[in-house]
Scaffold this active site. Structure first.
Site, PDB file in Angstrom:
ATOM      1  N   LYS A  88      -2.897   6.470   1.036  1.00 14.96           N
ATOM      2  CA  LYS A  88      -2.719   6.902   2.425  1.00 14.96           C
ATOM      3  C   LYS A  88      -1.776   8.103   2.501  1.00 14.96           C
ATOM      4  CE  LYS A  88      -2.833   4.541   6.873  1.00 14.96           C
ATOM      5  NZ  LYS A  88      -4.290   4.542   7.103  1.00 14.96           N
ATOM      6  N   GLU A 147     -16.506   6.496   3.833  1.00 17.31           N
ATOM      7  CA  GLU A 147     -15.835   5.977   5.026  1.00 17.31           C
ATOM      8  C   GLU A 147     -15.662   7.072   6.053  1.00 17.31           C
ATOM      9  OE1 GLU A 147     -11.636   5.013   4.879  1.00 17.31           O
ATOM     10  OE2 GLU A 147     -11.360   6.167   3.062  1.00 17.31           O
ATOM     11  N   ARG A 150       0.830  -1.209   0.000  1.00 16.40           N
ATOM     12  CA  ARG A 150       0.000   0.000   0.000  1.00 16.40           C
ATOM     13  C   ARG A 150       0.861   1.254   0.000  1.00 16.40           C
ATOM     14  NH1 ARG A 150      -4.613   0.148   4.454  1.00 16.40           N
ATOM     15  NH2 ARG A 150      -2.873   0.776   5.783  1.00 16.40           N
TER      16      ARG A 150
HETATM   17  C1  LIG Z   1      -5.388   3.791   7.354  1.00 14.63           C
HETATM   18  C2  LIG Z   1      -6.790   4.101   7.001  1.00 14.63           C
HETATM   19  C3  LIG Z   1      -7.824   3.175   7.206  1.00 14.63           C
HETATM   20  C4  LIG Z   1      -7.619   1.853   7.890  1.00 14.63           C
HETATM   21  O1  LIG Z   1      -6.770   0.984   7.225  1.00 14.63           O
HETATM   22  P1  LIG Z   1      -6.158  -0.280   7.981  1.00 14.63           P
HETATM   23  O2  LIG Z   1      -5.208  -0.861   7.013  1.00 14.63           O
HETATM   24  O3  LIG Z   1      -7.270  -1.185   8.321  1.00 14.63           O
HETATM   25  O4  LIG Z   1      -5.499   0.248   9.218  1.00 14.63           O
HETATM   26  C5  LIG Z   1      -9.096   3.528   6.785  1.00 14.63           C
HETATM   27  N1  LIG Z   1      -9.360   4.721   6.218  1.00 14.63           N
HETATM   28  C6  LIG Z   1      -8.394   5.642   6.029  1.00 14.63           C
HETATM   29  C7  LIG Z   1      -8.746   6.939   5.409  1.00 14.63           C
HETATM   30  C8  LIG Z   1      -7.081   5.358   6.411  1.00 14.63           C
HETATM   31  O5  LIG Z   1      -6.128   6.282   6.208  1.00 14.63           O
END
Ligand SMILES: *Cc1c(COP(=O)(O)O)cnc(C)c1O
Length: 347
Positions: free
Chosen positions: A185, A221, A81
């Site tokens: 991210k 989300e 990722r």
């Molecule tokens: C990091 C993140 C998540 C959660 O991802 P995980 O891999 O499950 O920790 C969800 N939404 C956003 C916007 C994120 O930055």
């Protein structure tokens, strides 16, 4: 080794450790990862990260299992990722091998801060990547710094586990554009949702649920976690390129069939909240946070609530959410068989 640390009351926050791991991409190649106790990086103030935000990050946890062994949960997924996120901003990224090596080095260098199994706490790893060469022109970074740092954390908010919380839908603040950066991210995604989050908290909400920016009719989300719900024997979660692909959500989708749940990754209209049996947020920090009510308002600043979706009760987490949570944490802590080979041992 400091035996006196009480991890049981810790929040999801920064607590100092002994060392970080640093690697730099300069002159077209990565330096070998270096373990250092100097947490104060020296950067030119023209470094791109300070103005144009070429930066992305990851989050994963090291757990001490019931057998005493230390496990990382699906770290290769975090490596992949980070490579995707960096590619989106045309920035060099560490290879999967370098990412894994740096994470391992970081855990080993801070092994005394790995909370004991009984505490329920864990060592959170925060790999970050950012542009460091001095620049004024708007270019992708030439030189990049990769740092893996860590913090011994408790559960998010410090509250009781699996205690349902409330949330509010954001209609006048968006998280990520339809064809934008939401699926990566990036630090910038967080900076731009800070104001909305602060407002939501001020209005008495724990979570803020963002919608798709094109129509404001579909669930996307939360600011830092994915949305899921349980409905008529199915685990449902939004399918959208502007939702961050959560590794927790991916794992829950793989576990759901163990409990007889179908898995549906699809468009979820806001109205559907009226007919879900359970709902929650999911991510590395909390694993699962159940929700008992989601309010819908015209504007976050308003005191008037247009409608409330009541899901379950404030006292009790839904049964599928609870079963999924315990299965997931059971694998992370070595209590249950890791049938999927998700855990990577550090020792
Ligand atoms: C990091 C993140 C998540 C959660 O991802 P995980 O891999 O499950 O920790 C969800 N939404 C956003 C916007 C994120 O930055």
């Amino acid at each position: 080794m400091d035996q006196k640390i009480d991890y049981s009351k810790r929040a999801f926050a920064y607590y100092p450790t002994d060392a970080i791991v640093v690697s730099r991409y300069v002159d077209g190649k990565w330096t070998a990862p270096e373990v250092t106790d100097n947490f104060n990086l020296t950067l030119n103030c023209f470094a791109g990260v300070f103005h144009y935000a070429p930066s992305c990050f990851e989050g994963l946890k090291a757990y001490r299992g019931c057998d005493g062994r230390i496990r990382l949960f699906r770290p290769l997924e975090n490596a992949k990722r980070m490579i995707r996120s960096a590619a989106y901003i045309d920035m060099e990224a560490p290879s999967e091998e370098l990412f894994m090596e740096a994470c391992m080095l970081c855990v080993k260098a801070n092994i005394d801060y790995l909370p004991p199994y009984e505490s329920g706490a864990s060592l959170y790893l925060r790999p970050t990547l950012f542009g460091m060469n001095p620049q004024l022109g708007i270019n992708s970074p030439k030189d990049v710094m990769f740092v893996v740092m860590s913090s011994g954390v408790g559960t998010y908010g410090g509250g009781k586990l699996l205690t349902p919380t409330n949330a509010v839908i954001s209609r006048n603040y968006d998280r990520a554009a339809t064809h934008g950066s939401g699926g990566y991210k990036l630090g910038a995604n967080y900076a731009q949702s800070l104001h909305a989050y602060n407002l939501a908290h001020k209005m008495g909400y724990r979570e803020l649920l963002f919608l798709d920016t094109a129509t404001h009719s579909r669930i996307e989300e939360f600011g830092s976690s994915n949305f899921f719900a349980i409905k008529d024997g199915a685990y449902i979660t939004p399918d959208s390129t502007s939702v961050l692909p959560s590794i927790t959500n991916m794992s829950l989708r793989e576990l759901a069939p163990e409990f007889g749940l179908r898995v549906e990754r699809r468009v979820i209209p806001v109205e559907e909240l009226a007919s879900v049996d359970e709902a929650g947020s999911c991510g590395t920090a909390v694993v699962i946070n159940p929700l008992y009510r989601i309010d819908d308002k015209k504007r976050l600043e308003d005191t008037d609530v247009v409608r409330s979706f009541n899901i379950g009760t404030p006292e009790k987490c839904g049964r599928f959410s609870e079963m999924l949570y315990h299965r997931m944490v059971g694998i992370q802590k070595g209590l249950e068989e890791d049938t999927y080979n998700w855990c990577v041992f550090v020792d």
